[in-house]
Design a protein around this motif. Structure first.
Motif, PDB file in Angstrom:
ATOM      1  N   GLY A  24      29.191  49.185  86.307  1.00 27.36           N
ATOM      2  CA  GLY A  24      30.242  50.031  85.795  1.00 27.36           C
ATOM      3  C   GLY A  24      29.834  50.598  84.446  1.00 27.36           C
ATOM      4  O   GLY A  24      28.678  50.470  84.019  1.00 27.36           O
ATOM      5  N   MET A  25      30.781  51.221  83.747  1.00 30.57           N
ATOM      6  CA  MET A  25      30.498  51.787  82.435  1.00 30.57           C
ATOM      7  C   MET A  25      31.664  51.538  81.502  1.00 30.57           C
ATOM      8  O   MET A  25      32.824  51.718  81.887  1.00 30.57           O
ATOM      9  CB  MET A  25      30.252  53.301  82.526  1.00 30.57           C
ATOM     10  N   LEU A  26      31.368  51.110  80.273  1.00 31.36           N
ATOM     11  CA  LEU A  26      32.376  50.945  79.243  1.00 31.36           C
ATOM     12  C   LEU A  26      31.998  51.813  78.043  1.00 31.36           C
ATOM     13  O   LEU A  26      30.845  51.841  77.626  1.00 31.36           O
ATOM     14  CB  LEU A  26      32.477  49.477  78.824  1.00 31.36           C
ATOM     15  N   PHE A  27      32.996  52.519  77.511  1.00 29.19           N
ATOM     16  CA  PHE A  27      32.778  53.410  76.377  1.00 29.19           C
ATOM     17  C   PHE A  27      33.806  53.097  75.302  1.00 29.19           C
ATOM     18  O   PHE A  27      34.997  52.957  75.591  1.00 29.19           O
ATOM     19  CB  PHE A  27      32.917  54.869  76.825  1.00 29.19           C
ATOM     20  N   ALA A  28      33.338  52.937  74.055  1.00 26.59           N
ATOM     21  CA  ALA A  28      34.225  52.692  72.920  1.00 26.59           C
ATOM     22  C   ALA A  28      33.791  53.573  71.763  1.00 26.59           C
ATOM     23  O   ALA A  28      32.594  53.806  71.558  1.00 26.59           O
ATOM     24  CB  ALA A  28      34.178  51.222  72.508  1.00 26.59           C
ATOM     25  N   CYS A  29      34.758  54.078  70.993  1.00 23.44           N
ATOM     26  CA  CYS A  29      34.424  54.945  69.874  1.00 23.44           C
ATOM     27  C   CYS A  29      35.532  54.889  68.833  1.00 23.44           C
ATOM     28  O   CYS A  29      36.665  54.530  69.140  1.00 23.44           O
ATOM     29  CB  CYS A  29      34.202  56.386  70.323  1.00 23.44           C
ATOM     30  N   LEU A  30      35.179  55.219  67.612  1.00 27.82           N
ATOM     31  CA  LEU A  30      36.151  55.308  66.526  1.00 27.82           C
ATOM     32  C   LEU A  30      35.848  56.565  65.731  1.00 27.82           C
ATOM     33  O   LEU A  30      34.713  56.784  65.300  1.00 27.82           O
ATOM     34  CB  LEU A  30      36.067  54.086  65.617  1.00 27.82           C
ATOM     35  N   GLU A  31      36.876  57.377  65.524  1.00 27.80           N
ATOM     36  CA  GLU A  31      36.685  58.677  64.891  1.00 27.80           C
ATOM     37  C   GLU A  31      37.724  58.897  63.803  1.00 27.80           C
ATOM     38  O   GLU A  31      38.902  58.572  63.969  1.00 27.80           O
ATOM     39  CB  GLU A  31      36.796  59.771  65.958  1.00 27.80           C
ATOM     40  N   ASN A  32      37.271  59.436  62.659  1.00 31.55           N
ATOM     41  CA  ASN A  32      38.217  59.895  61.648  1.00 31.55           C
ATOM     42  C   ASN A  32      38.103  61.405  61.532  1.00 31.55           C
ATOM     43  O   ASN A  32      37.521  62.062  62.401  1.00 31.55           O
ATOM     44  CB  ASN A  32      37.979  59.197  60.305  1.00 31.55           C
ATOM     45  N   ALA A  33      38.644  61.973  60.473  1.00 31.40           N
ATOM     46  CA  ALA A  33      38.662  63.435  60.347  1.00 31.40           C
ATOM     47  C   ALA A  33      37.262  64.017  60.231  1.00 31.40           C
ATOM     48  O   ALA A  33      37.047  65.207  60.513  1.00 31.40           O
ATOM     49  CB  ALA A  33      39.491  63.844  59.130  1.00 31.40           C
ATOM     50  N   ASP A  34      36.282  63.175  59.854  1.00 25.85           N
ATOM     51  CA  ASP A  34      34.911  63.657  59.694  1.00 25.85           C
ATOM     52  C   ASP A  34      34.064  63.461  60.936  1.00 25.85           C
ATOM     53  O   ASP A  34      32.884  63.813  60.940  1.00 25.85           O
ATOM     54  CB  ASP A  34      34.247  62.948  58.507  1.00 25.85           C
ATOM     55  N   GLY A  35      34.612  62.858  61.993  1.00 27.08           N
ATOM     56  CA  GLY A  35      33.840  62.679  63.216  1.00 27.08           C
ATOM     57  C   GLY A  35      33.596  61.219  63.519  1.00 27.08           C
ATOM     58  O   GLY A  35      34.115  60.312  62.870  1.00 27.08           O
ATOM     59  N   GLU A  36      32.764  60.977  64.526  1.00 29.47           N
ATOM     60  CA  GLU A  36      32.510  59.628  65.011  1.00 29.47           C
ATOM     61  C   GLU A  36      31.788  58.792  63.969  1.00 29.47           C
ATOM     62  O   GLU A  36      30.911  59.282  63.260  1.00 29.47           O
ATOM     63  CB  GLU A  36      31.677  59.686  66.294  1.00 29.47           C
ATOM     64  N   ILE A  37      32.177  57.498  63.848  1.00 28.65           N
ATOM     65  CA  ILE A  37      31.536  56.583  62.924  1.00 28.65           C
ATOM     66  C   ILE A  37      30.331  55.958  63.616  1.00 28.65           C
ATOM     67  O   ILE A  37      30.467  55.301  64.647  1.00 28.65           O
ATOM     68  CB  ILE A  37      32.510  55.476  62.485  1.00 28.65           C
ATOM     69  N   LEU A  38      29.154  56.163  63.054  1.00 29.05           N
ATOM     70  CA  LEU A  38      27.932  55.612  63.627  1.00 29.05           C
ATOM     71  C   LEU A  38      27.290  54.636  62.646  1.00 29.05           C
ATOM     72  O   LEU A  38      27.375  54.820  61.426  1.00 29.05           O
ATOM     73  CB  LEU A  38      26.934  56.720  63.959  1.00 29.05           C
ATOM     74  N   ASN A  39      26.614  53.620  63.197  1.00 27.01           N
ATOM     75  CA  ASN A  39      25.877  52.650  62.391  1.00 27.01           C
ATOM     76  C   ASN A  39      26.760  52.090  61.291  1.00 27.01           C
ATOM     77  O   ASN A  39      26.375  52.050  60.110  1.00 27.01           O
ATOM     78  CB  ASN A  39      24.620  53.289  61.789  1.00 27.01           C
ATOM     79  N   ALA A  40      27.968  51.685  61.638  1.00 26.14           N
ATOM     80  CA  ALA A  40      28.921  51.237  60.632  1.00 26.14           C
ATOM     81  C   ALA A  40      29.837  50.179  61.210  1.00 26.14           C
ATOM     82  O   ALA A  40      30.012  50.068  62.424  1.00 26.14           O
ATOM     83  CB  ALA A  40      29.750  52.421  60.127  1.00 26.14           C
ATOM     84  N   GLU A  41      30.444  49.391  60.304  1.00 27.86           N
ATOM     85  CA  GLU A  41      31.496  48.461  60.665  1.00 27.86           C
ATOM     86  C   GLU A  41      32.747  48.865  59.905  1.00 27.86           C
ATOM     87  O   GLU A  41      32.702  49.073  58.688  1.00 27.86           O
ATOM     88  CB  GLU A  41      31.108  47.032  60.320  1.00 27.86           C
ATOM     89  N   VAL A  42      33.850  48.986  60.616  1.00 25.15           N
ATOM     90  CA  VAL A  42      35.115  49.377  60.014  1.00 25.15           C
ATOM     91  C   VAL A  42      36.135  48.285  60.318  1.00 25.15           C
ATOM     92  O   VAL A  42      36.336  47.918  61.476  1.00 25.15           O
ATOM     93  CB  VAL A  42      35.612  50.731  60.565  1.00 25.15           C
ATOM     94  N   VAL A  43      36.740  47.751  59.259  1.00 27.55           N
ATOM     95  CA  VAL A  43      37.785  46.739  59.401  1.00 27.55           C
ATOM     96  C   VAL A  43      39.036  47.288  58.732  1.00 27.55           C
ATOM     97  O   VAL A  43      38.976  47.729  57.575  1.00 27.55           O
ATOM     98  CB  VAL A  43      37.365  45.405  58.761  1.00 27.55           C
TER      99      VAL A  43
END
Length: 226
Positions: A24-43
């Motif tokens: 199967g496939m699982l997709f997760a993402c987190l986006e703010n007004a500036d776009g997708e957060i890459l190479n980061a941890e957000v708490v």
């Protein structure tokens, strides 16, 4: 890299008669007004907002708007598909105005992989998920009371033009041990409460025979949903 009805039954998985490892496939993402957060941890601690359309970087089946303590809006995207590409993303137990906490991580190595843990205001789990490539995004112990790992034994083998693909189970060790074959879902009891455990994909490349695939990754993709 993956909300109609909460899945409480079981979807057959494993390998078919032609020796194809189910994935199967699982997709997760987190986006703010500036776009997708890459190479980061957000708490963050946040309030669930009204439904909002995501930007182009985070267009998943389910897009949850979160407003943090600074008033910044984020969009958490979550999507699961079965081996035939059919959307099986479960419904999240949240509503506008709910107080939640989120830990989201995206790791970039040769590729990138995302995972997240979403809890309610009492610290009880709502959903945890990991795309599961490149070693996965979540660390052991980040989902309280449960250990989720790929099984040790090969349960299916699929030939390829180079290295074979080997399939595995996924083991959810919580109040009891639940072993799922991709692409399956089943009730997992955690702290006496029922959750839906979803084994999305569990495979890796086997031993090479005359050639090998450089910078290759297998998958251990899963979700645990209240």
């Amino acid at each position: 890299m993956l909300f109609w009805m909460l899945l409480t039954g079981c979807v057959d998985g494993g390998t078919d008669e032609d020796g194809v490892v189910e994935q199967g496939m699982l997709f997760a993402c987190l986006e703010n007004a500036d776009g997708e957060i890459l190479n980061a941890e957000v708490v963050m601690e946040a309030i669930v907002g009204a439904p909002a359309d995501p930007g182009p970087a985070c267009g998943a089946t389910r897009n949850l708007q979160l407003v943090d303590g600074d008033g910044t809006s984020w969009v958490l995207g979550f999507e699961v598909k079965d081996a035939d590409g059919v959307d099986i993303t479960p419904v999240l137990d949240v509503a506008p105005g709910d107080e939640v906490s989120l830990r989201f991580r995206n790791n970039v190595v040769w590729g990138d992989v995302s995972g997240f843990v979403l809890e309610d205001f009492e610290g009880a789990l709502i959903v945890a998920a990991d795309e599961g490539s490149w070693g996965g995004a979540l660390e052991p112990g980040e989902v309280d009371g449960v250990v989720i790992e790929r099984g040790r034994d090969v349960i299916a083998t699929e030939p390829s033009s180079c290295q074979p693909i080997e399939g595995f189970n996924i083991v959810f060790s919580a109040d009891e041990k639940t072993v799922l074959t991709p692409v399956q879902s089943r009730i997992v009891h955690l702290g006496g409460q029922p959750f839906t455990g979803m084994a999305v994909a569990a495979w890796d490349y086997g031993e090479p025979d005359g050639c090998s695939i450089a910078d290759a990754t297998g998958f251990t993709s899963w979700a645990l949903v209240r």
